[in-house]
Scaffold this active site. Structure first.
Site: not given
Length: 623
Positions: A407-408, A411, A414
């Protein structure tokens, strides 16, 4: 939300913070599981010097007042604006990360306070800019760009500012609102003090004889214990304590609604919803469509609750039965195996994505393990343009930690893609887009685990894990979004909103979502006070983005996993686009329109498909 974007806007004038690096515990220079903050600043002394230089640089910004009326002056001042902001973000990131790695040290906390004050000072010294740009008007600015083409670098800022013309005041009133902004956070501050310090939390004795204190963190921990009678006791004690503060919390939230309406009215918005969405230009139809689509498909949530009832082996599911894991499975994922696992799972996103992910995971960009005085949770911090993103974890060698890792780093990659493609002026992306990248990674991870799972228990565990994540992130956040909209609209209509009335309104929505009247799940009136526990209600219309992000993520993931390279490339191009356009426009360009039913249909297909697989396994086991 797990991404941290550093947008401080409160505080007072700065004072000099004289401190040496020796005053702060040294970071282990050779620990591969700790981040290396020297990529931001060599030490605190260097940070302090830069902070003071940034403060001095604000004088150059202040000198721009009244000097935007020609191409050269406008270019000079916009360059100063972005230079100051870029340096400010870097200063802010360093102070925040330093404070979070050891919350027991006072100096990093003081540094973070200095940064907050610096952000407020920045808002004050630039408060003239929007009114002056709007006074120039689009035609004049277009003429300036023809005469000085390098002004086009600032097209995005100019476009957004001019679009806000109906909501921008004269310089004097803008300065006043900037100074008053800090007061708007008072209700939230009162909530934090009450919830985290002043409420006398109850202590109960569990069935194994252990006495536990049900503070905020204690409730989160013990609400999922396996013994059902213990869960019931936890819920009844915790929410009864909140009920004792129903009137107080009602007044606190009422004060928040008042300030939200004040600022919306001051800026000539039709509603607090319009004010909250106006900054990123997300259509109100996106918000209202979320509420509509979820309500039209509550049978999917009810099916999940019935399935949970079956797996837990109970006759009638209650609200205190929604947190224990669907399936228990001992998982052991040391970081040495978790990193390559996550990299492999992201293969459908292509070689460039995998290369960037591998680079980040092999560098000292992450603070990995929990330790005493380190902040809890997980987040990605990517606001320091020109420096790589940083990731904070509290890794525990279990699958939930692996999912959080994926998940992290969704980010983080991205941010890497955006920063690589966009200049500073358009690299930062809004929260509306941020959680999409993390959701896609979570879906790809579980799909990869399902491909290698060999036993029914493994399959049930991974499917149940994904299902429960989506219940909490999609249905629960949509429920919060609907309640928040209802409360703000009721306040605007002049409806009296006491604590009791706020509980009644929340209880009606809570029962509808969970099928209380249909006999799906029983909601005890004691639990209607849950609204008072939710801190996100003090951030106007924020939680809806969790639900819309997981929806868009599901739509992208479905196509990517099907091998649709065109959809994959469109998704990656959206990540690269950063904040170069309105977030909804970027999504539409990538093939996902959140004002339609189509992306939500992907969510419900995914959820019902997962439940089909679980039920098939259970049916086979029962034969």
């Amino acid at each position: 939300m797990r991404v941290r974007l550093h947008r401080f806007t409160s505080g007072l004038a700065l004072v000099f913070l004289a401190v040496s690096s020796a005053a702060i515990a040294a970071e282990p220079a050779d620990d591969p599981n700790r981040w290396d903050l020297r990529d931001l600043f060599p030490n605190v002394s260097a940070w302090n010097a830069e902070r003071n230089e940034v403060e001095d640089y604000f004088d150059a910004l202040a000198e721009c007042e009244g000097r935007l009326g020609n191409p050269k002056g406008l270019n000079t001042c916009l360059e100063r604006y972005h230079t100051a902001l870029k340096r400010l973000y870097r200063v802010g990131v360093y102070a925040s990360l330093l404070a979070d790695q050891d919350t027991s040290q006072s100096i990093p906390l003081e540094m973070r306070q200095q940064v907050r004050r610096l952000y407020t000072r920045f808002s004050e010294v630039t408060s003239y800019m929007a009114p002056e740009l709007i006074a120039l008007g689009a035609d004049t600015i277009d003429d300036f760009k023809k005469r000085l083409p390098r002004l086009t670098r600032y097209d995005r800022l100019l476009e957004v500012t001019l679009r806000q013309a109906p909501h921008v005041l004269d310089p004097q009133r803008e300065s006043l609102l900037a100074s008053a902004g800090a007061m708007g956070g008072t209700p939230s501050a009162i909530y934090r003090v009450l919830a985290n310090a002043n409420i006398p939390w109850p202590t109960i004795k569990l069935s194994d004889g252990e006495s536990v204190r049900l503070s905020q963190s204690g409730y989160t921990k013990y609400r999922q214990v396996p013994e059902r009678d213990d869960r019931k006791q936890v819920f009844e004690a915790f929410w009864s304590t909140w009920q004792d503060y129903e009137q107080t919390m009602g007044e606190t939230f009422h004060a928040h609604l008042q300030q939200a309406k004040f600022f919306a009215d001051a800026r000539n918005y039709d509603s607090t919803l319009a004010a909250a969405l106006g900054g990123t230009h997300v259509p109100e139809a996106v918000y209202r469509n979320l509420v509509k689509q979820v309500n039209d498909n509550l049978d999917t949530l009810h099916r999940y609750l019935t399935l949970r009832e079956r797996i837990l082996g109970i006759d009638q599911i209650e609200y205190y039965d929604i947190y224990p894991p669907l399936v228990e499975l001992e998982t052991d994922y040391p970081i040495a195996s978790a990193k390559p696992l996550v990299v492999t799972a992201m293969a459908p996103l292509g070689e460039d994505y995998v290369a960037k992910l591998s680079e980040g995971l092999s560098a000292r960009w992450m603070d990995l393990y929990p330790r005493e005085n380190k902040v809890s949770g997980a987040y990605m911090s990517g606001s320091a343009y020109g420096v790589h993103p940083y990731v904070l974890m509290n890794y525990n060698d279990d699958f939930e930690s692996v999912s959080t890792l994926a998940h992290e780093w969704g980010h983080a990659v991205h941010t890497m893609l955006s920063s690589e493609t966009q200049p500073f002026e358009t690299a930062r992306y809004p929260i509306f887009l941020a959680e999409i990248a993390s959701t896609v990674n979570e879906v790809l991870l579980v799909d990869d685990r399902m491909q290698v799972a060999t036993t029914d228990d493994e399959k049930l565990y991974y499917l149940g894990f994904l299902l429960e994540q989506w219940r909490g992130t999609f249905f629960r956040q949509a429920m919060f979004a609907e309640y928040e909209l209802q409360v703000h609209e009721a306040f605007a209509d002049g409806t009296p909103l006491s604590g009791a009335r706020l509980s009644e309104m929340y209880g009606d929505i809570l029962k509808r979502y969970h099928g209380h009247d249909e006999g799906v799940l029983t909601i005890d009136p004691t639990f209607h006070i849950e609204w008072a526990y939710i801190p996100h209600f003090y951030r106007n219309f924020y939680v809806y983005q969790y639900a819309t992000s997981i929806t868009a993520g599901a739509a992208f993931a479905e196509k990517i996993l099907a091998g649709d390279t065109q959809a994959r490339d469109a998704y990656l191009n959206m990540l690269r686009a950063g904040g170069s356009d309105d977030p909804h426009a970027l999504l539409v360009a990538a093939g996902v329109d959140m004002t339609t039913a189509a992306p939500y249909e992907a969510v419900f297909r995914k959820l019902n498909g997962v439940m089909d697989q679980i039920e098939a396994i259970l049916d086979n086991q029962e034969q």
